[in-house]
Design a protein around this motif. Structure first.
Motif, PDB file in Angstrom:
ATOM      1  N   GLU A  94      66.590  62.873  21.797  1.00 43.09           N
ATOM      2  CA  GLU A  94      67.337  62.174  22.843  1.00 43.09           C
ATOM      3  C   GLU A  94      66.575  60.954  23.345  1.00 43.09           C
ATOM      4  OE1 GLU A  94      69.794  60.647  25.606  1.00 43.09           O
ATOM      5  OE2 GLU A  94      70.309  62.034  24.009  1.00 43.09           O
ATOM      6  N   LEU A  95      65.287  61.105  23.563  1.00 46.16           N
ATOM      7  CA  LEU A  95      64.498  59.973  24.053  1.00 46.16           C
ATOM      8  C   LEU A  95      64.349  58.886  22.988  1.00 46.16           C
ATOM      9  CD1 LEU A  95      61.754  61.876  26.061  1.00 46.16           C
ATOM     10  CD2 LEU A  95      63.576  60.455  26.997  1.00 46.16           C
ATOM     11  N   ARG A  96      64.112  59.296  21.731  1.00 47.08           N
ATOM     12  CA  ARG A  96      63.904  58.306  20.666  1.00 47.08           C
ATOM     13  C   ARG A  96      65.197  57.597  20.283  1.00 47.08           C
ATOM     14  NH1 ARG A  96      61.389  55.486  18.400  1.00 47.08           N
ATOM     15  NH2 ARG A  96      61.299  56.111  16.232  1.00 47.08           N
ATOM     16  N   TYR A  97      66.277  58.354  20.078  1.00 46.54           N
ATOM     17  CA  TYR A  97      67.499  57.767  19.548  1.00 46.54           C
ATOM     18  C   TYR A  97      68.577  57.578  20.612  1.00 46.54           C
ATOM     19  CZ  TYR A  97      65.089  58.792  15.265  1.00 46.54           C
ATOM     20  OH  TYR A  97      64.128  58.838  14.281  1.00 46.54           O
ATOM     21  N   GLY A  98      68.670  58.494  21.550  1.00 51.14           N
ATOM     22  CA  GLY A  98      69.660  58.358  22.614  1.00 51.14           C
ATOM     23  C   GLY A  98      69.270  57.299  23.623  1.00 51.14           C
ATOM     24  N   GLN A  99      67.981  57.249  23.963  1.00 50.35           N
ATOM     25  CA  GLN A  99      67.488  56.269  24.927  1.00 50.35           C
ATOM     26  C   GLN A  99      66.820  55.079  24.250  1.00 50.35           C
ATOM     27  OE1 GLN A  99      68.217  56.588  28.146  1.00 50.35           O
ATOM     28  NE2 GLN A  99      69.309  58.452  27.584  1.00 50.35           N
ATOM     29  N   ASP A 100      66.668  55.134  22.932  1.00 50.56           N
ATOM     30  CA  ASP A 100      66.090  54.046  22.133  1.00 50.56           C
ATOM     31  C   ASP A 100      64.688  53.658  22.605  1.00 50.56           C
ATOM     32  OD1 ASP A 100      66.249  52.366  19.936  1.00 50.56           O
ATOM     33  OD2 ASP A 100      67.006  50.689  21.118  1.00 50.56           O
ATOM     34  N   LEU A 101      63.864  54.677  22.874  1.00 51.61           N
ATOM     35  CA  LEU A 101      62.493  54.420  23.315  1.00 51.61           C
ATOM     36  C   LEU A 101      61.546  54.381  22.124  1.00 51.61           C
ATOM     37  CD1 LEU A 101      62.230  56.750  26.440  1.00 51.61           C
ATOM     38  CD2 LEU A 101      62.633  54.288  26.379  1.00 51.61           C
ATOM     39  N   LYS A 102      60.469  53.667  22.286  1.00 56.39           N
ATOM     40  CA  LYS A 102      59.436  53.592  21.255  1.00 56.39           C
ATOM     41  C   LYS A 102      58.623  54.886  21.266  1.00 56.39           C
ATOM     42  CE  LYS A 102      59.123  48.631  21.588  1.00 56.39           C
ATOM     43  NZ  LYS A 102      58.322  47.474  21.932  1.00 56.39           N
ATOM     44  N   VAL A 103      57.982  55.148  20.135  1.00 54.55           N
ATOM     45  CA  VAL A 103      57.185  56.369  19.981  1.00 54.55           C
ATOM     46  C   VAL A 103      56.135  56.459  21.082  1.00 54.55           C
ATOM     47  CG1 VAL A 103      55.558  57.580  18.488  1.00 54.55           C
ATOM     48  CG2 VAL A 103      57.588  56.539  17.509  1.00 54.55           C
ATOM     49  N   ALA A 104      55.446  55.368  21.361  1.00 58.01           N
ATOM     50  CA  ALA A 104      54.385  55.386  22.380  1.00 58.01           C
ATOM     51  C   ALA A 104      54.941  55.751  23.750  1.00 58.01           C
ATOM     52  CB  ALA A 104      53.696  54.024  22.436  1.00 58.01           C
ATOM     53  N   ASP A 105      56.136  55.255  24.082  1.00 51.00           N
ATOM     54  CA  ASP A 105      56.741  55.574  25.383  1.00 51.00           C
ATOM     55  C   ASP A 105      57.134  57.044  25.467  1.00 51.00           C
ATOM     56  OD1 ASP A 105      56.459  52.940  26.220  1.00 51.00           O
ATOM     57  OD2 ASP A 105      58.449  52.370  25.474  1.00 51.00           O
ATOM     58  N   PHE A 115      50.935  61.396  16.950  1.00 51.60           N
ATOM     59  CA  PHE A 115      50.978  62.228  15.746  1.00 51.60           C
ATOM     60  C   PHE A 115      51.807  63.491  15.996  1.00 51.60           C
ATOM     61  CE2 PHE A 115      49.162  65.570  13.009  1.00 51.60           C
ATOM     62  CZ  PHE A 115      49.488  65.023  11.774  1.00 51.60           C
ATOM     63  N   ALA A 116      51.568  64.154  17.137  1.00 49.39           N
ATOM     64  CA  ALA A 116      52.328  65.361  17.473  1.00 49.39           C
ATOM     65  C   ALA A 116      53.808  65.028  17.639  1.00 49.39           C
ATOM     66  CB  ALA A 116      51.781  65.997  18.747  1.00 49.39           C
ATOM     67  N   LEU A 117      54.093  63.895  18.271  1.00 43.97           N
ATOM     68  CA  LEU A 117      55.472  63.476  18.464  1.00 43.97           C
ATOM     69  C   LEU A 117      56.158  63.223  17.121  1.00 43.97           C
ATOM     70  CD1 LEU A 117      57.460  62.778  20.778  1.00 43.97           C
ATOM     71  CD2 LEU A 117      56.905  60.406  20.310  1.00 43.97           C
ATOM     72  N   TYR A 118      55.460  62.584  16.199  1.00 39.93           N
ATOM     73  CA  TYR A 118      56.005  62.320  14.869  1.00 39.93           C
ATOM     74  C   TYR A 118      56.365  63.634  14.167  1.00 39.93           C
ATOM     75  CZ  TYR A 118      56.357  60.910  10.002  1.00 39.93           C
ATOM     76  OH  TYR A 118      56.788  60.730   8.722  1.00 39.93           O
ATOM     77  N   ARG A 119      55.466  64.629  14.245  1.00 42.81           N
ATOM     78  CA  ARG A 119      55.741  65.924  13.601  1.00 42.81           C
ATOM     79  C   ARG A 119      56.958  66.594  14.216  1.00 42.81           C
ATOM     80  NH1 ARG A 119      50.059  68.739  13.970  1.00 42.81           N
ATOM     81  NH2 ARG A 119      51.052  68.925  15.973  1.00 42.81           N
ATOM     82  N   ILE A 120      57.060  66.558  15.543  1.00 42.16           N
ATOM     83  CA  ILE A 120      58.207  67.174  16.227  1.00 42.16           C
ATOM     84  C   ILE A 120      59.495  66.466  15.819  1.00 42.16           C
ATOM     85  CG2 ILE A 120      59.287  67.575  18.472  1.00 42.16           C
ATOM     86  CD1 ILE A 120      56.379  67.750  19.611  1.00 42.16           C
ATOM     87  N   GLU A 121      59.439  65.133  15.773  1.00 42.18           N
ATOM     88  CA  GLU A 121      60.623  64.351  15.407  1.00 42.18           C
ATOM     89  C   GLU A 121      61.076  64.665  13.981  1.00 42.18           C
ATOM     90  OE1 GLU A 121      62.045  59.694  15.052  1.00 42.18           O
ATOM     91  OE2 GLU A 121      60.017  60.144  15.716  1.00 42.18           O
TER      92      GLU A 121
END
Length: 137
Positions: A94-105, A115-121
């Motif tokens: 939702e945050l990455r694609y629904g809200q169009d936020l960058k990975v760092a945000d 890195f953890a966020l990338y794995r979860i995504e």
């Protein structure tokens, strides 16, 4: 399913919480991350009170021929699949694609490493793909 009125109430609640917690907020932190964290918590509260989205049955899918209705059906199926994802995976998507936020945000909002966020995504997208019946990789 949340309504436009729920969205207005959520926005109002977010800003009320921001106003009440202004004295507690550490000005050295990132204000956007703090705002998203507040909004995220309010949305979680609203989602807990909402009923889950149901998907169309087999018979309904056969009678739909209008492209707009087919798109709507796909949206419902996607919403149903998203609702079955673990909360952490659903939140990242939702945050990455629904809200169009960058990975760092997103990483800052969720207090995760990139890195953890990338794995979860990646896990979330893989699970979503399986639930939607797309076996192509």
């Amino acid at each position: 399913m949340p309504t436009a009125e729920d969205a207005k109430d959520a926005a109002q609640e977010v800003f009320l919480r921001l106003a009440k917690s202004r004295a507690l907020y550490d000005s050295r932190e990132k204000p956007l991350a703090y705002l998203y964290t507040c909004a995220r918590n309010v949305c979680i509260d609203i989602a807990r009170r909402a009923r889950p989205v149901s998907s169309f049955g087999e018979a309904d899918a056969e009678t739909i021929s209008d492209p707009a209705q087919e798109h709507f059906q796909q949206d419902l199926l996607l919403a149903d699949a998203l609702s079955r994802l673990p909360a952490e995976e659903r939140e990242v998507l939702e945050l990455r694609y629904g809200q169009d936020l960058k990975v760092a945000d997103v990483a800052a909002i969720l207090s995760k490493s990139r890195f953890a966020l990338y794995r979860i995504e990646q896990r979330a997208l893989s699970n979503l793909k399986k639930m939607m019946g797309d076996d192509t990789d």
